[in-house]
Design an enzyme around this catalytic site. Structure first.
Site, mmCIF file in Angstrom:
data_model
loop_
_atom_site.group_PDB
_atom_site.id
_atom_site.type_symbol
_atom_site.label_atom_id
_atom_site.label_comp_id
_atom_site.label_asym_id
_atom_site.label_seq_id
_atom_site.Cartn_x
_atom_site.Cartn_y
_atom_site.Cartn_z
ATOM 1 C CG HIS A 236 72.068 12.771 4.652
ATOM 2 N ND1 HIS A 236 70.855 12.013 3.730
ATOM 3 C CD2 HIS A 236 71.582 13.867 4.058
ATOM 4 C CE1 HIS A 236 70.162 12.757 3.230
ATOM 5 N NE2 HIS A 236 70.538 13.859 3.392
ATOM 6 C CG ASP B 79 73.409 8.759 1.362
ATOM 7 O OD1 ASP B 79 73.701 8.818 0.336
ATOM 8 O OD2 ASP B 79 73.682 9.668 2.325
#
Length: 476
Positions: free
Chosen positions: A18, A117
């Site tokens: 991520h 995210d």
């Protein structure tokens, strides 16, 4: 337009899978679009050393980019150790909001835009407190994004477990999803993770827009559906969708060669298959043995990044630093290393993936199909063997094998049953030395060219990011 520099703050959940794409997008916004960018990566105490090195390299080399590390909240008293990764990440990010809020309050000048995210959507509350627009950055592809956003609707339409359905799961305007390919949180609707996943999907639809790590020519059907299908647009509340990909680690030749590259230099062109299951992927003891036998039986050259096998979870390394490789080779078949010494190179835990994939001797990638690895393979022009383990990787694998035809896949996913050595050998041989492998190489090189065009000035992703920046200005 004002001469003021647009200031974007980006939040990333833990894990290199991520943090890396968030940093790479931040770098592009800062260097190619002249934005001021502050990245807030949430870091766990037992995180990988690779994450620390990554953060240091970005901080010291990029103008207009600053990084404030946020220690992840301790959730040991809230969740049991056996909680699944999705639940773990969502709860951790929720409990870390006070620290995120405090960090943002210290930023000067204050941010104009917030990007998070998909695990960071509960931080929208901070954007609302500041009265600034909030955007979600989906680090996967458009097909996954469509399924993700549409999941709360499917939840009302479908009875019973998704994996037991006889019919394909319909996503308006998109290719349907096979029940065999549903993402991990959808495997068991009775599990707490499924409820967390649905809340996460709703959080995405509450953003002011969606940035996706893909490009127009790669997924025209799914992107058209996200933008123009009435049902999907209703779910997304008519929010704009921007293509910003491929966001991937670029190949930069290293003058100082390591042992792996020196070994590759001695091999024939396109003769080596690279085997790696990402930063979090692990396989069982039995599957490790079958994979080893399959590589040996194929008689093809290989580099294999091996991690200690696990019994239960295929994402066993996701939130933990790599385990010691002590005793690792005990899991390989007796005599395997000696018998394959002329054709194989076994690497414990980690290898320089982008450098390996761009080496002239590499002809294929045996991969878990994480989207970061997928993009690194495509942008290196390397065809694949699909070996999905967790998250949305089965969807990625199906797209690569059935739609884009740049990968081969086993008859049954390795998460369902152990894939035998003969099938492993057949796939490896076909990839490196077979006609199918040659055809896939032609197709993947075209995708590589398309990806490069998307990133050029006046390319589709460059124009899309310009539109995103313009839209941000119009909202502040």
């Amino acid at each position: 337009m004002t001469s003021k520099q647009l200031h974007v703050t980006m939040i990333s959940s833990p894990g290199i899978g991520h943090i890396l794409p968030v940093l790479l997008l931040a770098h592009r916004l800062a260097t190619r679009h002249n934005l001021r960018v502050t990245v807030l990566p949430v870091i766990t105490t037992d995180g990988s050393p690779a994450v620390s090195q990554l953060l240091t390299s970005f901080t010291t080399t990029t103008k207009n980019l600053s990084i404030i590390q946020i220690p992840a909240a301790d959730i040991s008293a809230i969740l049991p150790p056996e909680a699944k990764v999705v639940t773990h990440l969502c709860v951790m990010m929720r409990e870390t909001i006070p620290a995120i809020r405090t960090a943002i309050s210290t930023i000067n000048p204050r941010p104009d835009v917030l990007i998070g995210d998909i695990f960071s959507t509960e931080s929208w509350v901070v954007a609302e407190e500041l009265s600034i627009p909030k955007y979600v950055f989906v680090t996967s592809n458009a097909w996954f994004t469509a399924l993700f956003a549409y999941s709360p609707v499917l939840d009302k339409q479908v009875s019973g477990q998704y994996v037991d359905q006889k019919m394909l799961l319909d996503i308006p305007g998109c290719k349907p999803v096979s029940p065999d390919d549903v993402i991990d949180p959808m495997l068991d609707r009775e599990d707490e993770t499924y409820k967390v996943y649905l809340n996460q999907a709703i959080g995405v639809t509450l953003s002011d827009g969606v940035l996706i790590n893909t490009w127009e020519d790669l997924e025209p059907r799914s992107l058209d559906a996200l933008r123009n299908n009435e049902i999907l647009q209703s779910v997304l509340k008519n929010k704009p969708v921007y293509t910003v990909g491929p966001i991937h680690k670029r190949y930069e030749p290293d003058v100082l060669k390591n042992d792996i590259i020196e070994w590759l230099d001695k091999q024939p062109e396109q003769s080596v298959v690279y085997v790696s299951f990402g930063s979090g992927g692990t396989i069982s003891v039995e599957q490790t043995e079958e994979l080893a036998w399959g590589l040996e039986l194929s008689r093809q050259r290989f580099i294999w990044v091996v991690r200690p096998p696990t019994g239960k979870h295929s994402d066993g390394s996701f939130l933990r630093a790599s385990e010691s490789s002590h005793g690792l080779y005990a899991y390989l078949p007796e005599g395997f290393l000696a018998r394959t010494v002329e054709v194989g190179f076994v690497v414990p835990s980690w290898g320089p993936q982008v450098e390996i994939l761009n080496h002239i001797s590499v002809g294929g990638f045996f991969t878990h199909c994480g989207w970061n690895s997928t993009l690194e393979s495509v942008t290196s022009g390397i065809p694949m063997i699909s070996w999905p383990l967790y998250a949305e990787q089965k969807m990625n694998a199906t797209m690569l094998a059935d739609e884009l035809k740049v990968a081969v896949k086993p008859k049954v996913w390795p998460t369902r049953k152990v894939v035998g050595r003969d099938e492993v050998a057949r796939m490896v041989t076909g990839l490196v030395a077979g006609e199918v492998g040659k055809e896939m190489k032609v197709k993947v090189k075209r995708l590589k060219e398309d990806a490069q065009k998307a990133l050029c000035e006046n390319g589709s992703s460059y124009i899309s990011i310009c539109k995103f920046v313009e839209d941000c200005w119009s909202r502040i």
